[in-house]
Scaffold this motif. Structure first.
Motif, PDB file in Angstrom:
ATOM      1  N   CYS A 199       0.910  -1.162   0.148  1.00 16.40           N
ATOM      2  CA  CYS A 199       0.225  -0.033   0.004  1.00 16.40           C
ATOM      3  C   CYS A 199       0.852   1.343  -0.103  1.00 16.40           C
ATOM      4  O   CYS A 199       0.496   2.375  -0.692  1.00 16.40           O
ATOM      5  N   ALA A 200       2.043   1.256   0.618  1.00 15.36           N
ATOM      6  CA  ALA A 200       2.898   2.438   0.629  1.00 15.36           C
ATOM      7  C   ALA A 200       3.726   2.340  -0.675  1.00 15.36           C
ATOM      8  O   ALA A 200       4.335   3.565  -0.854  1.00 15.36           O
ATOM      9  N   SER A 201       3.700   1.635  -1.381  1.00 12.78           N
ATOM     10  CA  SER A 201       4.807   1.678  -2.624  1.00 12.78           C
ATOM     11  C   SER A 201       4.094   2.161  -3.685  1.00 12.78           C
ATOM     12  O   SER A 201       2.791   2.112  -4.006  1.00 12.78           O
ATOM     13  N   ASP A 202       4.651   2.716  -4.696  1.00 12.92           N
ATOM     14  CA  ASP A 202       4.257   3.317  -5.859  1.00 12.92           C
ATOM     15  C   ASP A 202       4.136   2.013  -6.793  1.00 12.92           C
ATOM     16  O   ASP A 202       3.393   2.313  -7.735  1.00 12.92           O
ATOM     17  N   PHE A 203       5.017   1.018  -6.644  1.00 12.45           N
ATOM     18  CA  PHE A 203       4.818  -0.205  -7.600  1.00 12.45           C
ATOM     19  C   PHE A 203       5.240  -1.328  -6.955  1.00 12.45           C
ATOM     20  O   PHE A 203       5.929  -1.474  -5.999  1.00 12.45           O
ATOM     21  N   ALA A 204       4.901  -2.487  -7.386  1.00 14.39           N
ATOM     22  CA  ALA A 204       5.017  -3.789  -7.000  1.00 14.39           C
ATOM     23  C   ALA A 204       5.339  -4.663  -8.297  1.00 14.39           C
ATOM     24  O   ALA A 204       4.503  -5.009  -9.317  1.00 14.39           O
ATOM     25  N   LEU A 205       6.318  -5.590  -8.425  1.00 15.50           N
ATOM     26  CA  LEU A 205       6.683  -6.329  -9.312  1.00 15.50           C
ATOM     27  C   LEU A 205       7.157  -7.583  -8.941  1.00 15.50           C
ATOM     28  O   LEU A 205       7.608  -7.825  -7.771  1.00 15.50           O
ATOM     29  N   LYS A 206       7.002  -8.778  -9.835  1.00 15.45           N
ATOM     30  CA  LYS A 206       7.777 -10.121  -9.455  1.00 15.45           C
ATOM     31  C   LYS A 206       8.555 -10.074 -10.805  1.00 15.45           C
ATOM     32  O   LYS A 206       8.451  -9.964 -11.926  1.00 15.45           O
ATOM     33  N   MET A 207      10.046 -10.204 -10.356  1.00 16.37           N
ATOM     34  CA  MET A 207      10.873 -10.170 -11.319  1.00 16.37           C
ATOM     35  C   MET A 207      12.483 -10.726 -10.782  1.00 16.37           C
ATOM     36  O   MET A 207      12.470 -11.192  -9.835  1.00 16.37           O
ATOM     37  N   LYS A 208      13.272 -10.899 -11.844  1.00 15.82           N
ATOM     38  CA  LYS A 208      14.537 -11.359 -11.733  1.00 15.82           C
ATOM     39  C   LYS A 208      15.526 -10.061 -11.491  1.00 15.82           C
ATOM     40  O   LYS A 208      15.404  -9.385 -12.278  1.00 15.82           O
ATOM     41  N   ILE A 209      16.789 -10.282 -10.890  1.00 15.64           N
ATOM     42  CA  ILE A 209      17.486  -9.432 -10.790  1.00 15.64           C
ATOM     43  C   ILE A 209      18.963  -9.947 -11.521  1.00 15.64           C
ATOM     44  O   ILE A 209      19.317 -10.929 -11.198  1.00 15.64           O
ATOM     45  N   LYS A 210      19.339  -9.076 -12.492  1.00 18.38           N
ATOM     46  CA  LYS A 210      20.473  -9.340 -13.219  1.00 18.38           C
ATOM     47  C   LYS A 210      21.847  -9.330 -12.606  1.00 18.38           C
ATOM     48  O   LYS A 210      22.773  -9.932 -12.431  1.00 18.38           O
ATOM     49  N   GLU A 211      22.157  -8.144 -11.750  1.00 16.80           N
ATOM     50  CA  GLU A 211      23.366  -7.576 -11.408  1.00 16.80           C
ATOM     51  C   GLU A 211      23.025  -6.729 -10.232  1.00 16.80           C
ATOM     52  O   GLU A 211      22.050  -6.067  -9.947  1.00 16.80           O
ATOM     53  N   VAL A 212      23.955  -6.766  -9.372  1.00 19.20           N
ATOM     54  CA  VAL A 212      23.956  -5.748  -8.094  1.00 19.20           C
ATOM     55  C   VAL A 212      25.366  -5.186  -8.160  1.00 19.20           C
ATOM     56  O   VAL A 212      26.510  -5.724  -8.116  1.00 19.20           O
ATOM     57  N   LYS A 213      25.065  -3.579  -8.107  1.00 21.54           N
ATOM     58  CA  LYS A 213      26.511  -2.853  -7.849  1.00 21.54           C
ATOM     59  C   LYS A 213      26.645  -1.996  -6.848  1.00 21.54           C
ATOM     60  O   LYS A 213      25.318  -1.833  -6.084  1.00 21.54           O
ATOM     61  N   LYS A 214      27.708  -1.506  -6.228  1.00 22.82           N
ATOM     62  CA  LYS A 214      27.602  -0.305  -5.363  1.00 22.82           C
ATOM     63  C   LYS A 214      27.957   1.126  -6.085  1.00 22.82           C
ATOM     64  O   LYS A 214      28.746   0.756  -6.891  1.00 22.82           O
ATOM     65  N   GLU A 215      27.301   1.967  -5.766  1.00 23.02           N
ATOM     66  CA  GLU A 215      27.498   3.227  -6.309  1.00 23.02           C
ATOM     67  C   GLU A 215      27.206   4.149  -5.474  1.00 23.02           C
ATOM     68  O   GLU A 215      26.113   4.604  -4.957  1.00 23.02           O
ATOM     69  N   LYS A 216      28.313   5.276  -5.150  1.00 21.38           N
ATOM     70  CA  LYS A 216      28.238   6.289  -4.361  1.00 21.38           C
ATOM     71  C   LYS A 216      27.639   5.871  -2.947  1.00 21.38           C
ATOM     72  O   LYS A 216      26.771   6.611  -2.452  1.00 21.38           O
ATOM     73  N   GLY A 217      28.017   4.944  -2.381  1.00 27.02           N
ATOM     74  CA  GLY A 217      27.433   4.684  -0.869  1.00 27.02           C
ATOM     75  C   GLY A 217      25.856   3.971  -1.085  1.00 27.02           C
ATOM     76  O   GLY A 217      25.476   3.298  -0.287  1.00 27.02           O
ATOM     77  N   ASP A 218      25.383   3.737  -2.214  1.00 33.72           N
ATOM     78  CA  ASP A 218      24.208   3.190  -2.438  1.00 33.72           C
ATOM     79  C   ASP A 218      24.204   1.660  -3.062  1.00 33.72           C
ATOM     80  O   ASP A 218      25.568   1.428  -3.585  1.00 33.72           O
ATOM     81  N   ARG A 219      23.375   0.747  -2.978  1.00 33.23           N
ATOM     82  CA  ARG A 219      23.379  -0.421  -3.596  1.00 33.23           C
ATOM     83  C   ARG A 219      22.554  -0.328  -4.948  1.00 33.23           C
ATOM     84  O   ARG A 219      21.239   0.142  -4.749  1.00 33.23           O
ATOM     85  N   LYS A 220      22.939  -0.808  -5.870  1.00 27.21           N
ATOM     86  CA  LYS A 220      22.273  -0.694  -7.363  1.00 27.21           C
ATOM     87  C   LYS A 220      21.838  -1.926  -7.882  1.00 27.21           C
ATOM     88  O   LYS A 220      22.747  -2.768  -8.113  1.00 27.21           O
ATOM     89  N   LEU A 221      20.286  -2.090  -8.118  1.00 29.57           N
ATOM     90  CA  LEU A 221      19.884  -3.383  -8.486  1.00 29.57           C
ATOM     91  C   LEU A 221      19.492  -3.296  -9.806  1.00 29.57           C
ATOM     92  O   LEU A 221      18.825  -2.430 -10.255  1.00 29.57           O
ATOM     93  N   ILE A 222      20.168  -4.119 -10.782  1.00 32.03           N
ATOM     94  CA  ILE A 222      19.772  -3.974 -12.390  1.00 32.03           C
ATOM     95  C   ILE A 222      18.842  -5.217 -12.617  1.00 32.03           C
ATOM     96  O   ILE A 222      19.318  -6.305 -12.321  1.00 32.03           O
ATOM     97  N   ALA A 223      17.894  -4.791 -12.937  1.00 27.58           N
ATOM     98  CA  ALA A 223      16.712  -5.921 -13.422  1.00 27.58           C
ATOM     99  C   ALA A 223      17.188  -6.560 -14.489  1.00 27.58           C
ATOM    100  O   ALA A 223      17.634  -6.247 -15.477  1.00 27.58           O
ATOM    101  N   ALA A 224      16.888  -7.994 -14.379  1.00 28.99           N
ATOM    102  CA  ALA A 224      16.902  -8.745 -15.786  1.00 28.99           C
ATOM    103  C   ALA A 224      16.177  -8.446 -16.628  1.00 28.99           C
ATOM    104  O   ALA A 224      15.065  -7.964 -16.672  1.00 28.99           O
ATOM    105  N   GLN A 225      16.483  -8.831 -18.112  1.00 27.20           N
ATOM    106  CA  GLN A 225      15.481  -8.254 -19.143  1.00 27.20           C
ATOM    107  C   GLN A 225      14.217  -9.065 -19.386  1.00 27.20           C
ATOM    108  O   GLN A 225      13.348  -8.922 -20.082  1.00 27.20           O
ATOM    109  N   LYS A 226      14.301 -10.594 -18.545  1.00 33.73           N
ATOM    110  CA  LYS A 226      13.285 -11.244 -18.822  1.00 33.73           C
ATOM    111  C   LYS A 226      11.833 -10.665 -18.554  1.00 33.73           C
ATOM    112  O   LYS A 226      11.846  -9.694 -17.476  1.00 33.73           O
ATOM    113  N   LYS A 227      10.880 -11.170 -18.890  1.00 31.28           N
ATOM    114  CA  LYS A 227       9.407 -10.705 -18.773  1.00 31.28           C
ATOM    115  C   LYS A 227       9.201 -10.398 -17.113  1.00 31.28           C
ATOM    116  O   LYS A 227       9.489 -11.370 -16.240  1.00 31.28           O
TER     117      LYS A 227
END
Length: 312
Positions: A199-227
């Protein structure tokens, strides 16, 4: 002077009787269905048609139902005049309790959302506000929420016998450990928890994650291209789904066990803040989980409350 001493005695008696916070006052408060605070119709610049009442704290008011007393003053100390308004506004704070950012979080919030019934309002002490703010504001900032104006600590009285003090002063356990899991990763796989974040979120998804990176103190999650399966589209556009990147603010170094293995699907919920998509909650998609199945089914028909979200 006699009146002031009487007030001091009342408040001190409450602390002695409660253990944690005003529990012992319940029996006395329950004797009254209505208080006649003649002087309180005019409060904080607003005039109330109804005098303050002493009403039951409903089970639906999850933020304060377990606070330790059964009745509350209405209007409350945040100028909410009806119980539906109280529940809508208080609902956005429920998940903060689960973050355990400070042991006095519930005491502080409920002193305002569901104040105990006394012959005059008792506000939280400034030191209580500052302690909760200093511990919880960093957690809120991870989700893109600043400490709200309505809870600015300079609005509350400097510590005295007629305000609500800290209950766990000096307790190191009230501070969030450095090694604690990133807040979006630190959620039980329970249907109630999932729906609160949904209810508090703007969006909700079922998905896979391709890669996780660190960027300027944050953690960056890159979604897989799959549907991706969209459970709540919200502010997302179709083009956003093609190259979806999410961030855990200040999450470069905190643990996130869900991301130790990227082979499975995830339930992802998030918000858009300053053109970034911030992760609010992540769960591995456990097909065997009855809690997850119930929540996903419930999402299809559930009408989320409409309120100004201050934290989830």
């Amino acid at each position: 002077m006699a009146e002031q001493k009487r007030q001091v005695w009342v408040v001190k008696a409450l602390w002695l009787a409660l253990g944690l916070f005003l529990i012992g006052y319940t029996a006395a408060a329950e004797e009254y269905d209505y208080y006649s605070w003649q002087s309180d119709n005019f409060h904080n610049g607003r005039f109330y048609a109804k005098q303050p009442q002493c009403v039951d704290i409903p089970a639906e008011l999850r933020l304060c139902y377990t606070v330790g007393y059964k009745k509350m003053r209405l209007p409350n100390l945040l100028d909410h005049e009806t119980m539906p308004e109280v529940m809508q506004q208080a609902g956005s704070w429920v998940p903060l309790l689960a973050k355990h950012c400070h042991a006095d979080t519930q005491v502080f919030l409920c002193s305002l959302f569901a104040p105990v019934c006394l012959d005059r309002p008792i506000y939280p002490c400034r030191s209580l506000c500052e302690a909760v703010r200093d511990s919880c504001a960093p957690v809120m900032e991870i989700y893109g929420f600043p400490w709200p104006e309505m809870l600015q600590c300079d609005k509350f009285p400097i510590d005295n016998d007629l305000c609500i003090p800290m209950q766990f002063s000096g307790n190191i356990a009230t501070q969030t450990p450095v090694s604690k899991a990133c807040p979006p990763c630190d959620n039980e796989l329970k249907s109630d928890t999932i729906m609160e974040h949904f209810c508090a979120s703007d969006f909700a998804l079922k998905m896979k994650i391709k890669e996780v990176k660190k960027e300027k103190g944050d953690r960056k999650l890159i979604a897989a291209q799959k549907k991706k399966k969209v459970l709540k589209m919200g502010i997302l556009r179709k083009k956003d789904l093609k190259k979806l990147t999410l961030y855990i603010k200040n999450g470069a170094n905190c643990p996130c066990p869900q991301l130790d293995s990227l082979g499975s699907n995830f339930l992802i919920m998030g918000r858009k803040v300053d053109q970034q998509l911030l992760l609010m909650s992540i769960h591995k998609w456990d097909k065997k989980s009855k809690e997850l199945k119930f929540a996903i089914k419930y999402m299809k028909s559930h009408q989320c409350p409409t309120y100004h979200t201050v934290f989830q």
